[in-house]
Write an enzyme that holds these catalytic residues in place. Structure first.
Site, PDB file in Angstrom:
ATOM      1  N   GLY A  14       0.819  -1.200   0.000  1.00 42.10           N
ATOM      2  CA  GLY A  14       0.000   0.000   0.000  1.00 42.10           C
ATOM      3  C   GLY A  14       0.852   1.248   0.000  1.00 42.10           C
ATOM      4  N   PRO A  15       0.221   2.414  -0.194  1.00 43.66           N
ATOM      5  CA  PRO A  15       0.975   3.673  -0.217  1.00 43.66           C
ATOM      6  C   PRO A  15       1.612   3.956   1.144  1.00 43.66           C
ATOM      7  CG  PRO A  15      -1.246   3.941  -1.116  1.00 43.66           C
ATOM      8  CD  PRO A  15      -1.209   2.608  -0.451  1.00 43.66           C
ATOM      9  N   PRO A  16       2.573   4.897   1.190  1.00 45.07           N
ATOM     10  CA  PRO A  16       3.196   5.249   2.470  1.00 45.07           C
ATOM     11  C   PRO A  16       2.181   5.847   3.431  1.00 45.07           C
ATOM     12  CG  PRO A  16       4.500   6.080   0.618  1.00 45.07           C
ATOM     13  CD  PRO A  16       3.199   5.599   0.052  1.00 45.07           C
ATOM     14  N   LYS A  71       1.049   0.075   7.464  1.00 46.00           N
ATOM     15  CA  LYS A  71       1.513  -1.298   7.228  1.00 46.00           C
ATOM     16  C   LYS A  71       2.381  -1.797   8.385  1.00 46.00           C
ATOM     17  CE  LYS A  71       3.456  -0.156   3.376  1.00 46.00           C
ATOM     18  NZ  LYS A  71       3.036   1.268   3.360  1.00 46.00           N
ATOM     19  N   THR A  72       3.329  -0.975   8.809  1.00 49.74           N
ATOM     20  CA  THR A  72       4.217  -1.405   9.895  1.00 49.74           C
ATOM     21  C   THR A  72       3.489  -1.441  11.227  1.00 49.74           C
ATOM     22  OG1 THR A  72       6.086  -0.419   8.693  1.00 49.74           O
ATOM     23  CG2 THR A  72       6.421  -0.939  11.011  1.00 49.74           C
ATOM     24  N   SER A  94      -3.340   3.672 -18.341  1.00 46.27           N
ATOM     25  CA  SER A  94      -4.737   3.957 -18.014  1.00 46.27           C
ATOM     26  C   SER A  94      -5.233   5.286 -18.567  1.00 46.27           C
ATOM     27  CB  SER A  94      -4.936   3.938 -16.495  1.00 46.27           C
ATOM     28  OG  SER A  94      -4.156   4.934 -15.879  1.00 46.27           O
ATOM     29  N   LYS A 116      -8.661   6.464  -7.431  1.00 47.62           N
ATOM     30  CA  LYS A 116      -9.056   7.340  -8.534  1.00 47.62           C
ATOM     31  C   LYS A 116     -10.450   7.919  -8.318  1.00 47.62           C
ATOM     32  CE  LYS A 116      -6.186   5.023 -12.012  1.00 47.62           C
ATOM     33  NZ  LYS A 116      -6.154   4.222 -13.252  1.00 47.62           N
TER      34      LYS A 116
END
Length: 795
Positions: free
Chosen positions: A355-357, A361-362, A678, A721
């Site tokens: 996933g994005p920063p 996640k951590t 895209s 999006k």
């Protein structure tokens, strides 16, 4: 051929190996070669005189005339003693005078030489200089005697008793260990002062060599004495330890090895290393290496495991308390716990959170560790290029150590920790190896039960470890490694999710960090929304947390200065605290325009609206692409042009536009790199609009890849999006038909406020997106003259 006044004497010749005899000196040596024994016997039979000359190459057994020095010494045989073994004969000779051989006869029956004496030449040297040379020689010879343990002081007294230039030079040359060539040079020198000068130089060099030898010998002796002293002290220490009943290190290691719950193979290997340690002297480098190895092996938690929590309800509460959203991740963890409850013998898992920063996640991995009661180990892989970082260094290298995985196991003190491999997509590779290849064994559940670190060289069971890897993208992860992981995508947060995260986690955390109590800072929901929309543009919440920290600092500063007792912040007061708005929301355009279409893009910070501008001018058919575009996007533009050329008649476009028109496609914000397929449908619609003169509806955004036949292919990042489209005021989003199933993953708030249209081909949406004037012919009919210059405006 020779001087008639010179008298020649025919004498037996004896070749010397590495020896010289100087006039007035005695020399005892052994004679063994048959030719030399014959020459010696011939001299004894006659008048006891013999000519001694040194040979140039000591390895030659029968030297010829050119292999002997022609300047030597005529000696008298003083004593001859035959030895019982073979032809060996010991002889003592006395040097009489220098002589030179004019010719030599060399054969097995004995060597003969025709010689004449060499007298010293007269020279004009002052007595003072000669005295100085003599003193220099005597002084240096005294130092030589002092440094040479093989010489006795009486030899110096013998020299001082007759301090003449001839005797001093001959005595020193005979008794000092000069080289063969140096002694020959002294023997051939016929000027006494030059002879003394040469001896002075040679003595000075010899003394310097002897001093260096003595320093080296003393250093070696000191090291030996120290080693012997250490040995005696160690032996005494062993005796003292034995008297006190203390076990030595070897016994301690042996007891620890026997107590390990390991296989016979591992125990045998450790005992073998212990045997090597017992044979090593104390303090040796090899002993230190073996001790380090044994210490590392004994630090490993062989068979030690933490008891996992299988209370699913408590785990769910822990995950919900720590994180808002992330339902897919939470569901997967709870499924794992449920399986663990039904099948306790299941091995550890492997998840990859992508996933994005800033999307957690951590931190979700830390919550999983707390929820499952596992020890947490975090290993950052960003920028790691050396394979040894993963698998360790071999013990042949100085300073070798185990890899990060084994170090993590030691740090956790458990065989079943939760190990977070952070930033696995940032791994690199160079001449030191490929770390991602080294991870293949560790992350494979079928192989990691016998994981071998290069340092340990022992199998270690990693099957109980719960691996969680994190990445921002899967594009840079090697396919074999990606195949071993279960991918769970963490999408961007919506504004409402960010609001809830701020209220539940970020604001309480920052208030506590800055020492603010509940009443000292209050942020309304509108204020938080204003911070989210006007001061952050990201997928996660890191920037939002920094802005909230900024607000907390402002509140703490005002309270500390006494300007107010508390701060209650609303939307209209955010600019006063944080300054002017950093990001203004995308505004709806005032009118529909020709050749201007809104596309949707997915970046590392989430979704964005990406406008495409197309201009068609008179020209020769050139296609210009600007806006810092990548290769994939350039290929999409070429594919769009080819599609329109193939459908020109149906679309009502001049078939020769590729010959008499120049097309310029531009993506604004040219400093930002852009790439991906895209935007194909966006460029296609913009080109059709510019070529037909029909404006494009300003309240529509679209995304999708276009083929040469106009088919619209699926894309990724639809959730991000659509959120960008909602922020920009878009009402309708056009997406590929194959992405219709992805609408279930879109946030419900976004889905309620937007209308979605699916497209299988470009033709399906042209009537929807293009604003055709009333006098514009229908599709399939030719355009009127100047039709491409129409400008339609939709208020």
């Amino acid at each position: 051929m020779a001087d008639e006044n010179r008298e020649y004497t025919r004498l037996p010749l004896l070749a010397l190996r590495g020896l010289h005899v100087f006039p007035g000196m005695l020399l005892t040596f052994d004679v063994e070669r048959p030719a030399s024994v014959a020459s010696l016997n011939l001299a004894v039979k006659n008048d006891q005189l013999i000519f001694l000359a040194a040979q140039k190459d000591l390895t030659v057994d029968m030297p010829r005339e050119d292999g002997l020095y022609h300047v030597g010494t005529v000696c008298r045989v003083r004593q001859q003693l035959r030895q019982p073994r073979g032809n060996l004969c010991r002889v003592m000779v006395e040097g009489l005078y220098r002589a030179q051989a004019v010719s030599m006869q060399c054969n097995q029956q004995g060597y003969m030489a025709f010689t004449y004496p060499l007298e010293d030449k007269a020279e004009r040297v002052s007595a003072t200089r000669m005295e100085a040379l003599l003193r220099g020689c005597l002084s240096q010879f005294e130092e030589y005697v002092r440094l040479n343990n093989d010489m006795i002081s009486e030899q110096l007294l013998s020299l001082l008793g007759n301090p003449t230039p001839d005797y001093v030079s001959n005595y020193i040359a005979q008794n000092v260990h000069f080289g063969v060539e140096d002694r020959q040079a002294i023997l051939e020198e016929r000027y006494p002062s030059r002879r003394l000068t040469l001896i002075n130089h040679l003595l000075k060099r010899e003394l310097e060599v002897m001093r260096i030898e003595r320093e080296l010998s003393e250093a070696t002796q000191e090291a030996m004495n120290r080693s012997q002293r250490d040995y005696y002290l160690r032996e005494e220490m062993k005796i003292i330890q034995s008297e006190l009943g203390e076990d030595d290190d070897i016994e301690v290691y042996r007891a620890k090895i026997e107590a390990l719950p390991v296989s016979d193979e591992i125990r045998e290997k450790l005992n073998k290393e212990l045997g090597r340690l017992a044979k090593q002297p104390f303090g040796s480098a090899e002993a230190a290496v073996v001790r380090n190895y044994l210490d590392t092996c004994l630090e490993l938690p062989w068979g030690v495991k933490t008891r996992e929590t299988i209370n699913i309800a408590r785990a769910r509460k822990k995950l919900d308390d720590d994180h808002f959203g992330l339902e897919k991740v939470k569901e997967r963890i709870l499924e794992y716990l449920a399986v663990k409850q039904l099948s306790p013998d299941i091995k550890g898992g492997l998840l990859c959170l992508v996933g994005p920063p800033g999307t957690g996640k951590t931190s979700i991995a830390q919550s999983i560790a707390a929820a499952t009661n596992r020890k947490l180990v975090r290993i950052s892989l960003g920028g790691v290029h050396d394979e040894a970082e993963i698998r360790g260094h071999r013990r042949t290298y100085i300073g070798s150590m185990p890899g990060r995985i084994i170090n993590g196991i030691i740090q956790a003190g458990s065989c079943n920790p939760l190990m977070v491999l952070d930033e696995i997509d940032k791994l690199g590779s160079d001449y030191r190896g490929d770390p991602s290849a080294a991870l293949l064994e560790a992350l494979d559940g079928e192989q990691n039960s016998t994981f071998r670190d290069h340092f340990l060289e022992l199998p270690f069971d990693l099957s109980g470890v719960f691996f969680i890897t994190t990445a921002n993208t899967t594009d840079t992860i090697p396919r074999p490694l990606l195949d071993r992981m279960e991918i769970i995508e963490l999408s961007s947060y919506t504004d409402e999710e960010k609001l809830e995260i701020a209220k539940r986690h970020l604001i309480p955390k920052q208030k506590k960090k800055h020492g603010l109590k509940g009443a000292q800072l209050r942020l309304s929901d509108d204020a938080v929304r204003q911070i989210i929309s006007g001061y952050t543009r990201e997928s996660g919440v890191r920037t939002l947390e920094r802005e909230i920290a900024h607000v907390c600092r402002k509140a703490a500063g005002g309270i500390a200065e006494g300007r107010f007792k508390g701060l209650s912040l609303h939307a209209d007061g955010v600019a006063e605290v944080l300054g002017p708005v950093k990001f203004k929301p995308d505004q709806m355009r005032l009118r529909d325009e020709i050749g201007l279409v809104r596309g949707l893009a997915y970046t590392s910070v989430g979704g964005e609206v990406l406008d495409v501008e197309v201009a068609v001018v008179e020209g020769s058919g050139k296609l210009e692409l600007t806006g810092n575009l990548g290769d994939v996007m350039k290929e999409s533009a070429k594919a769009a042009v080819t599609y329109i050329r193939s459908r020109a008649s149906v679309l009502g476009i001049d078939p020769d536009f590729s010959k008499n028109r120049d097309i310029h496609i531009h993506f604004p914000e040219g400093a930002v790199p852009k790439d991906g397929p895209s935007a194909g449908i966006t460029m296609t619609v913009a080109l059709i609009s510019a070529l037909t003169g029909c404006p494009v509806r300003r309240d529509i955004a679209m995304t999708g890849e276009v083929t040469l036949r106009g088919r619209v292919l699926p894309i990724g990042g639809l959730r991000e999006k659509t959120m960008a489209a909602l922020r920009a005021g878009v009402k309708t989003v056009i997406l590929p038909t194959e992405n219709e199933s992805d609408l279930e993953t879109i946030d419900q708030t976004v889905r309620r406020q937007l209308s979605f249209v699916t497209a299988e081909t470009v033709d399906d949406i042209l009537d929807l997106v293009l604003v055709r004037p009333k006098d514009m012919p229908a599709l399939g009919q030719p355009l009127p003259v100047g039709g491409s210059e129409l400008i339609g405006v939709r208020q």
